[in-house]
Design a protein around this motif. Structure first.
Motif, mmCIF file in Angstrom:
data_model
loop_
_atom_site.group_PDB
_atom_site.id
_atom_site.type_symbol
_atom_site.label_atom_id
_atom_site.label_comp_id
_atom_site.label_asym_id
_atom_site.label_seq_id
_atom_site.Cartn_x
_atom_site.Cartn_y
_atom_site.Cartn_z
ATOM 1 N N PHE A 156 0.870 2.665 0.709
ATOM 2 C CA PHE A 156 -0.385 2.255 0.303
ATOM 3 C C PHE A 156 -1.339 2.731 -0.909
ATOM 4 C CE2 PHE A 156 0.094 2.030 4.955
ATOM 5 C CZ PHE A 156 0.301 0.403 4.983
ATOM 6 N N THR A 157 -0.888 3.818 -1.400
ATOM 7 C CA THR A 157 -1.457 4.264 -2.798
ATOM 8 C C THR A 157 -0.548 4.916 -3.765
ATOM 9 O OG1 THR A 157 -1.521 6.615 -1.755
ATOM 10 C CG2 THR A 157 -3.370 5.333 -1.209
ATOM 11 N N VAL A 158 -0.993 5.006 -4.779
ATOM 12 C CA VAL A 158 -0.207 5.511 -5.939
ATOM 13 C C VAL A 158 -0.949 6.650 -6.731
ATOM 14 C CG1 VAL A 158 1.244 3.401 -6.707
ATOM 15 C CG2 VAL A 158 -1.047 3.610 -7.794
ATOM 16 N N SER A 159 -0.153 7.488 -7.303
ATOM 17 C CA SER A 159 -0.934 8.860 -7.714
ATOM 18 C C SER A 159 -1.554 8.539 -8.989
ATOM 19 C CB SER A 159 0.098 10.155 -7.771
ATOM 20 O OG SER A 159 1.377 9.564 -8.730
ATOM 21 N N LEU A 162 2.794 -2.991 -2.008
ATOM 22 C CA LEU A 162 1.856 -2.820 -0.986
ATOM 23 C C LEU A 162 0.648 -1.961 -1.497
ATOM 24 C CD1 LEU A 162 3.280 -2.323 2.816
ATOM 25 C CD2 LEU A 162 1.873 -4.109 1.625
ATOM 26 N N ALA A 163 0.721 -1.011 -2.384
ATOM 27 C CA ALA A 163 -0.214 -0.399 -2.950
ATOM 28 C C ALA A 163 -1.183 -1.211 -4.001
ATOM 29 C CB ALA A 163 0.281 0.800 -3.907
ATOM 30 N N LEU A 164 -0.171 -2.129 -4.643
ATOM 31 C CA LEU A 164 -0.855 -3.257 -5.404
ATOM 32 C C LEU A 164 -1.766 -4.169 -4.571
ATOM 33 C CD1 LEU A 164 -1.257 -4.669 -8.205
ATOM 34 C CD2 LEU A 164 0.976 -5.886 -7.631
ATOM 35 N N ILE A 165 -1.125 -4.455 -3.533
ATOM 36 C CA ILE A 165 -2.055 -5.679 -2.494
ATOM 37 C C ILE A 165 -3.396 -4.706 -1.996
ATOM 38 C CG2 ILE A 165 -1.715 -6.536 -0.224
ATOM 39 C CD1 ILE A 165 1.213 -7.441 -0.716
#
Length: 412
Positions: free
Chosen positions: A129-132, A144-147
């Motif tokens: 759900f996230t990126v650093s 999913l992080a992009l969504i």
């Protein structure tokens, strides 16, 4: 007759190019790989536009939704449809493997996997759900992080009131531009898909023969049955006879693209265009389809049941009883609707099967190999299932005359 030919002209051209490409692959074998760059060109174009298309589609749809209640209704209805279709597809394959055990007569030498990495669920969820770093949001490996990011941007634009309207218009404009770009790229689709299939069949056509042939011969007709009968039923529930006709009028291009790309994400641009032509409202299609391309996998539910039954047969275990069947359905839905959206989720789903049933680690490569064998038809089911899911969500939220409303809006 002329109107029908005109309406189906492009799908007919597309299917004809695939048939021609497949024939070239069968005739020339591995020599047909010389055409692969022409196919890769088409696939690369599609994959290149996926990230901006997903961002602008979701963010603009959320930003322009009239109320948070509407958004909640879309997401709630979407999840009900995703889980329901996942259960139905799992039950269908369960019936098939009970009638025709997939591992009967199969003899596979069991080997330990070189690296059966233990994955931390907590770490995977954070990465899901996230990126650093902001730059990482632009990779399709972090869908999913992009969504999630796109939803938050859309929400922020919508909640900014008058000051956010200019940005919301920019998002809407970006969405329209990338939809148009998709249409431009599709002019090359007959050449690209024909070339790709000639290379695919020429290189891998013979590999379906052998120990996994029985599993493929079970999966292929079941998936085709689900595609033809199941999706027709869903389309009928969504829009009656008109829904069925309209669905099949526009779904062949996404289906063919999914077979070639092996990616629901790669097929998303074509799917969004098909949903638009079917009449699925913008806010619904641009929310349901991008999310569905990541977490709605009826084809994966079908393959999960097949994997479980296959490994039961390999280890001479009794695949029977309500407890076994219900657990198998639960694992299939979890793999196809939940874990499919997690980076490495396919592997996690396979690890879940191995650990839950107590299979030795040697079962892991067997399960993975089945996934490779059935990948093409599974992706077709995964991808096109999102379009018909969008129709069902629309039927629930807009009422039974939603297709008539769409036609009236088109004329305005």
């Amino acid at each position: 007759m002329k109107d029908a030919l005109k309406a189906y002209r492009f799908p007919i051209i597309l299917l004809s190019s695939i048939i021609l490409g497949s024939a070239i692959g069968l005739i020339f074998g591995e020599k047909a790989a010389v055409l692969k760059p022409l196919g890769d060109l088409f696939l690369n174009l599609l994959f290149t536009i996926v990230v901006p298309l997903v961002f602008f589609s979701i963010a603009s749809a959320i930003a322009n939704i009239e109320s948070m209640k509407r958004l909640g209704n879309i997401l709630g209805s979407m999840m009900v449809v995703f889980v329901a279709t996942g259960i139905i597809s799992s039950i269908l394959m369960l019936i098939a493997v009970i009638l025709i055990p997939p591992a009967q007569g199969v003899h596979i030498t069991l080997t330990e996997p070189e690296n059966a990495e233990k994955l931390s669920l907590a770490d995977q969820l954070v990465k899901t759900f996230t990126v650093s770093d902001f730059v990482n949001i632009f990779s399709r490996e972090n869908m999913l992080a992009l969504i999630v990011f796109s939803v938050l941007v859309g929400l922020a634009a919508g909640l900014s009131g008058e000051k956010g309207k200019a940005f919301a218009k920019f998002l809407d404009s970006g969405s329209e531009v990338f939809v148009r770009l998709t249409q431009i790229i599709m002019y090359y689709a007959p050449v690209g898909l024909g070339a790709y299939f000639s290379s695919l069949i020429g290189t891998f056509g013979a590999q379906l023969l052998g120990d996994y042939a029985r599993a493929f011969l079970i999966y292929f007709p079941v998936s085709i049955f689900y595609f033809l009968v199941g999706f027709t039923l869903y389309a009928f529930l969504a829009g009656g006879k008109k829904g069925v006709v309209t669905f099949w009028k526009h779904i062949l291009s996404p289906a063919a693209t999914a077979l070639a790309t092996g990616s629901s994400i790669g097929t998303l641009p074509i799917n969004l265009e098909a949903a638009r032509k079917i009449g699925v409202p913008k806010d619904i299609r641009e929310t349901v389809l991008p999310i569905g391309a990541t977490i709605h996998m009826d084809g994966s539910c079908l393959s999960a049941i097949l994997k479980i039954a296959f490994v039961f047969g390999i280890f001479n275990m009794d695949f029977s009883g309500w407890d076994t069947f219900l657990t198998a359905i639960g694992v299939a839905v979890l793999s196809g609707v939940v874990m499919s959206g997690i980076p490495g989720g396919g592997f996690m789903g396979e690890m879940l099967i191995v650990s839950l049933y107590g299979f030795p680690p040697a079962a892991l490569p067997i399960i993975s190999a089945i996934g490779v064998v059935v990948d093409a038809p599974a992706t077709m089911i995964n991808s096109t299932g999102d379009t018909v899911a969008g129709m069902l969500v629309t039927r629930h939220l807009e009422g039974k005359d939603w297709m008539e409303k769409a036609e009236e809006a088109e004329l305005v």
